[in-house]
Scaffold this motif. Structure first.
Motif, short mmCIF file in Angstrom:
data_model
loop_
_atom_site.label_atom_id
_atom_site.label_comp_id
_atom_site.label_asym_id
_atom_site.label_seq_id
_atom_site.Cartn_x
_atom_site.Cartn_y
_atom_site.Cartn_z
N TRP A 249 12.16 75.25 -18.67
CA TRP A 249 11.22 75.23 -17.53
C TRP A 249 9.94 74.51 -17.92
CZ3 TRP A 249 6.35 77.20 -16.09
CH2 TRP A 249 6.07 77.08 -14.71
N GLY B 234 7.75 73.30 -15.14
CA GLY B 234 6.85 73.35 -13.99
C GLY B 234 6.50 71.97 -13.49
N VAL B 235 5.21 71.73 -13.26
CA VAL B 235 4.78 70.43 -12.73
C VAL B 235 4.68 69.35 -13.80
CG1 VAL B 235 3.55 71.43 -10.76
CG2 VAL B 235 2.31 70.99 -12.90
N ARG B 236 4.97 69.67 -15.04
CA ARG B 236 4.83 68.67 -16.12
C ARG B 236 6.06 67.76 -16.13
NH1 ARG B 236 -0.16 68.88 -16.74
NH2 ARG B 236 0.52 66.78 -16.42
N ARG B 237 6.22 67.00 -15.05
CA ARG B 237 7.41 66.18 -14.87
C ARG B 237 7.49 65.04 -15.89
NH1 ARG B 237 10.90 68.53 -11.01
NH2 ARG B 237 11.91 66.53 -10.69
N PRO C 153 15.86 79.34 -6.98
CA PRO C 153 15.41 78.10 -6.31
C PRO C 153 13.99 77.68 -6.68
CG PRO C 153 16.49 79.57 -4.74
CD PRO C 153 16.34 80.35 -6.04
N ALA C 154 13.11 78.65 -6.94
CA ALA C 154 11.73 78.29 -7.28
C ALA C 154 11.67 77.71 -8.69
CB ALA C 154 10.81 79.50 -7.16
N ALA D 283 13.30 74.08 -9.50
CA ALA D 283 12.56 72.86 -9.17
C ALA D 283 11.72 72.35 -10.33
CB ALA D 283 11.66 73.11 -7.96
N GLY D 284 11.39 73.22 -11.29
CA GLY D 284 10.59 72.80 -12.44
C GLY D 284 11.36 72.87 -13.74
N THR E 227 2.17 66.87 -8.32
CA THR E 227 3.36 67.64 -8.70
C THR E 227 4.50 66.73 -9.15
OG1 THR E 227 4.15 67.63 -6.41
CG2 THR E 227 2.82 69.53 -7.10
N LEU F 171 6.19 77.70 -7.71
CA LEU F 171 6.35 77.00 -6.43
C LEU F 171 5.78 75.58 -6.49
CD1 LEU F 171 5.57 79.80 -3.82
CD2 LEU F 171 7.79 78.85 -4.48
N ALA F 172 4.69 75.40 -7.23
CA ALA F 172 4.05 74.08 -7.29
C ALA F 172 5.05 73.00 -7.69
CB ALA F 172 2.87 74.10 -8.26
N ALA F 173 5.95 73.36 -8.61
CA ALA F 173 6.88 72.36 -9.13
C ALA F 173 7.81 71.81 -8.05
CB ALA F 173 7.70 72.98 -10.26
N GLY F 174 7.99 72.55 -6.97
CA GLY F 174 8.87 72.09 -5.89
C GLY F 174 8.13 71.80 -4.60
N THR F 175 6.86 71.42 -4.72
CA THR F 175 6.00 71.26 -3.55
C THR F 175 5.54 69.82 -3.36
OG1 THR F 175 5.23 73.55 -3.65
CG2 THR F 175 3.76 71.96 -2.58
#
Lengths: 253, 282, 253, 282
Positions: B185, B187-190, B218-219, B222-223, C63, D220-224
């Protein structure tokens, strides 16, 4: 449980050994037979084979959107994939667009999806088409969605490996760009296959019969594999369990 | 039989050790590393230094920080490719600055979007990506791997820069958690996902392994970087200290200040590093 | 609270009106003065101005990873941005790499970051550098990280708008590729600025003094804006609240 | 004053109506739409048809399904650009098949990765993206906007396809939830984020608006998709019926079967559509 394997089961039996020793197989949309074969191969491998099923919530690892399958293939991380076609020809060209002189089509198929791309990038692409007839297996496709072979100098890491139909199995010889009859399903002969096939192919004088699934593999298929496939293809899963002769529950695209 | 067959047991993965991870980094490897704010595998970098890895080609994604300065100070680096080298408020990393001055490493100055684009090209398996901007920058004069071409989609003069794919041998980073199947995981650190997609080998240290499946949530899914892209992982609690891990523990600013002060000289760096384990609480 | 505005506060006062009427301003790393100015401008705008602060958890909407800022700029969704430089020259070229004959540098700066890209794609790039001296504001930078202007035919949607220092404000005339002195901070004159500046610039005979913040804006800055900036720049926020003459809490990069 | 100043009030956004969304789609617009499994704004598409929008250039990302067939059947479409048109087990959409046969629409056949790549080019603000594969496909013969060029990074013969950026005027889709600031949660459906990044205008319908900030929740941020990219949104409970929304409600297979049977003829389509609201429970 019927003792007579369905056509779908025979096709699955033909596909499973083609996945032996691989690391990762992906299965696209509208591919119930490949999905079942891949999940069975994973079980047989004790989990060494990774299976990614598009459209599945439980067996789809992708988290980077629609492009990820294609990027993943280009990264060399997918060893095998499956393609079908409204027409497949003797050079392993695949037509997913339609019959006729494009764009003046007499019949429209859904479209090329990712075939034009994945066919070049995934080492072992297994063609499948349950209907084995001169209508589907043609000398030359009306529209090349994805080319079976490429000239020298074209970047290509993948291509056709075999063609599995409801009646036989062909291996594709990439160097000579032609199919060789590898086995015929129970009840077929070299002659019946020749008659049913619209393209020329090579065949040895004696062609083996496609081996059926071993009893334990068959039990796995009709049990846990059917359960898992049922997440995406409920009607097909029911047929697998029933073991009815016809496995045509979904369009073979 | 049903149990054996498709059970989730088939997909479980156990952690390796940090030592095992470190052994997967060969001398001369091109290694992609995140900036200080994005999950740095500091414990593993210590392991690399202890192993005495040599001739690394570091790619800062897009910049380099403390871990790169450590590797330079320890003599593990031949090439640094990055948009910047920075310790934030502590300025230019001291061993990097000294090495640039001494010309003891090759510095390939770039710009952030070109590094992201190069990794995206590798992610897509394409040889290059075009990029706007950059024209007129002296960066172009010193990057013989970048080209300026005519935009083939334009009928009029339209020069555009193309940058080659960056396919690291290794991506190495630290994450908060790994699940039972080895999914990571982030998160937003894509940018970490991009690194994993682009690299041939991806090595991850994590704070912990949890007995769930991130992809089934599902949450979290995404990350999450699927285990498909993770070559190996190891557990390293506080493995990002002293630069810190967002959401877990902050940068140890005292340790950073101490480092910057000590590492102004090679002897000071050597002394600091010899006692460094004390700076990273276990 | 001191009545004497700090240099940082004067710079903030100069930047805020440059953001009036814009839709979205982004602020990069190591940019405390621009961050405070942008947050103050957002408040003044009643929320019409969107502010994206890199490095912030609370005011960073991105994001899609490190690339998103750059993609977002290329999409035309960012109206204003801030760049600093170890050297800035009279053609608005910015040097973030170092002093000397690259790669033989006498002094190394951190590096170009995204400047070479964003300078071309964001319409209103505001240059900021607290130290205003012949050392920082030079005739010609040693290394062009990002070029102030481009020849005709080069795709360019953005570029330098103004230069805000600890002593004055310059507007950049893109057509003529030179700076014009717009205002001097309290205590400076056209002459002191000329002496402190390493490049030639235009100046009217009479140059206004940079207007200070209105009292309510100043209260906002020292209150809620300082609170918000403190998330990323705690030392700087403390100085804003204190209103001390020196606002140099972070390197002006 | 503190309250007013930086409070979250500044960023709150209220929903529009579906009608207001629909009015933002001009005749002739290039509209990107997701496939049936990825969040289709069926209620909004009904609104587009009711408004009588004309000459749309549809981009299926990467394929088109029921909503595109509706728009074709209602005469709203001039061009369909996609990798496939499919209703899954229900086969080729009937109004699409008829329109292709009658040549009453222009069909621009492509392939999934080329559509993703075109959108990525628009996302990056670059004119084109190269892509491996495709060579030898008849698709190339019919796409005069695609080119085959020599890879400029290669010293030897290396032809490669380049595809132009696809910058839709509008991206339109349906999502599970929007937060109080107008951020849209899409989970792993990142193609929706790509569409929003690439499009000039992004219109979203959602099942609900919730009074939280998705960006403040690391999971949630990661999928937003941040509100930055959302031009406008409206609430449309069950707004993806009858194709369904993952995690919320399944496809209404009876309605789909009924549609496919009815829409074999234009008259049948017209009749079905006139009574269609009954098929989509409110």
């Amino acid at each position: 449980m019927s003792d007579q394997p369905s056509r779908a089961e025979v096709m699955i039996a033909a596909i499973v050994p083609m996945l032996a020793g691989l690391g990762h197989v992906a299965v696209g949309a509208a591919s119930p037979i490949p999905a079942a074969a891949a999940l069975l191969a994973r079980t047989v491998s004790g989990g060494a084979l990774r299976v990614s099923l598009l459209g599945s919530a439980e067996n789809n690892p992708f988290t980077d959107g629609g492009r990820e399958l294609f990027d993943c293939a280009a990264q060399g991380r997918i060893d095998a994939f499956f393609l079908s076609g409204g027409q497949i020809d003797g050079s392993a060209n695949v037509n997913l667009v339609g019959i006729g002189d494009y764009p003046n089509l007499k019949a429209r198929f859904p479209g090329s999806f990712g075939s034009a791309y994945l066919y070049h990038l995934i080492p072992r692409v297994i063609l499948f088409r349950e209907e084995h007839s001169p209508r589907t297996l043609v000398d030359r496709v009306d529209f090349v969605s994805a080319a079976g072979t490429s000239p020298d100098g074209v970047y290509r890491c993948g291509g056709p490996h075999a063609l599995v139909t409801g009646r036989a199995v062909f291996r594709f010889d990439q160097a000579r760009a032609l199919f060789e009859l590898a086995s015929v399903h129970d009840g077929e002969t070299r002659e019946t296959i020749t008659e049913a096939t619209g393209f020329a192919f090579e065949a040895a004088a004696s062609v083996p019969v496609t081996p059926p699934l071993a009893p334990d593999a068959r039990a796995l298929l009709r049990g846990p594999v059917a359960d898992a496939v049922g997440e995406i293809y409920p009607a097909f899963a029911a047929l697998l369990v029933g073991g009815t002769p016809s496995g045509r529950s979904a369009p073979a695209r | 039989m049903t149990d054996l067959a498709l059970s989730t047991e088939l997909t479980r993965r156990r952690p390796s050790t940090v030592d095992a991870l470190v052994r997967k980094v060969a001398d001369g490897a091109k290694v992609a590393l995140p900036p200080d704010y994005s999950g740095c595998a500091m414990t593993a970098v210590r392991g690399l230094i202890a192993k005495g890895v040599a001739d690394l080609h570091i790619v800062g994604v897009p910049s380099g920080g403390l871990q790169v300065d450590w590797l330079i100070g320890a003599g593990c680096v031949s090439v640094v490719e990055m948009a910047a080298m920075t310790l934030g408020e502590f300025g230019v990393p001291p061993r990097f600055a000294a090495a640039q001055k001494a010309r003891s490493i090759i510095v390939r100055d770039g710009t952030c979007p070109a590094i992201h684009a190069g990794l995206q090209a590798a992610e897509k398996g394409i040889p290059f990506l075009p990029l706007r901007g950059i024209l007129g920058s002296d960066l172009l004069k010193h990057r013989d791997d970048w080209q300026v071409v005519q935009n083939p989609m334009s009928d009029t003069d339209d020069p555009i820069v193309i940058v080659p794919a960056i396919a690291p041998d290794v991506a190495l980073f630290h994450a908060a958690k790994v699940d039972r199947n080895g999914n990571v995981w982030i998160g937003v650190r894509r940018e970490l996902m991009l690194m994993a997609h682009a690299a041939k080998t991806t090595l991850v240290t994590a704070e912990e392994q949890v007995d769930t499946d991130f992809l089934a949530d599902p949450a979290l899914a995404a990350g999450t970087i699927p285990s498909l892209y993770i070559t190996d992982f190891a557990l390293a609690p506080r493995g990002a200290a002293p630069v810190g891990l967002t959401g877990a523990y902050p940068a140890d600013r005292a340790a950073l200040a101490d480092y910057v002060s000590a590492a102004q000289t090679q002897a000071g760096f050597d002394r600091w590093f010899a006692t460094a384990p004390a700076h990273a609480p276990a």
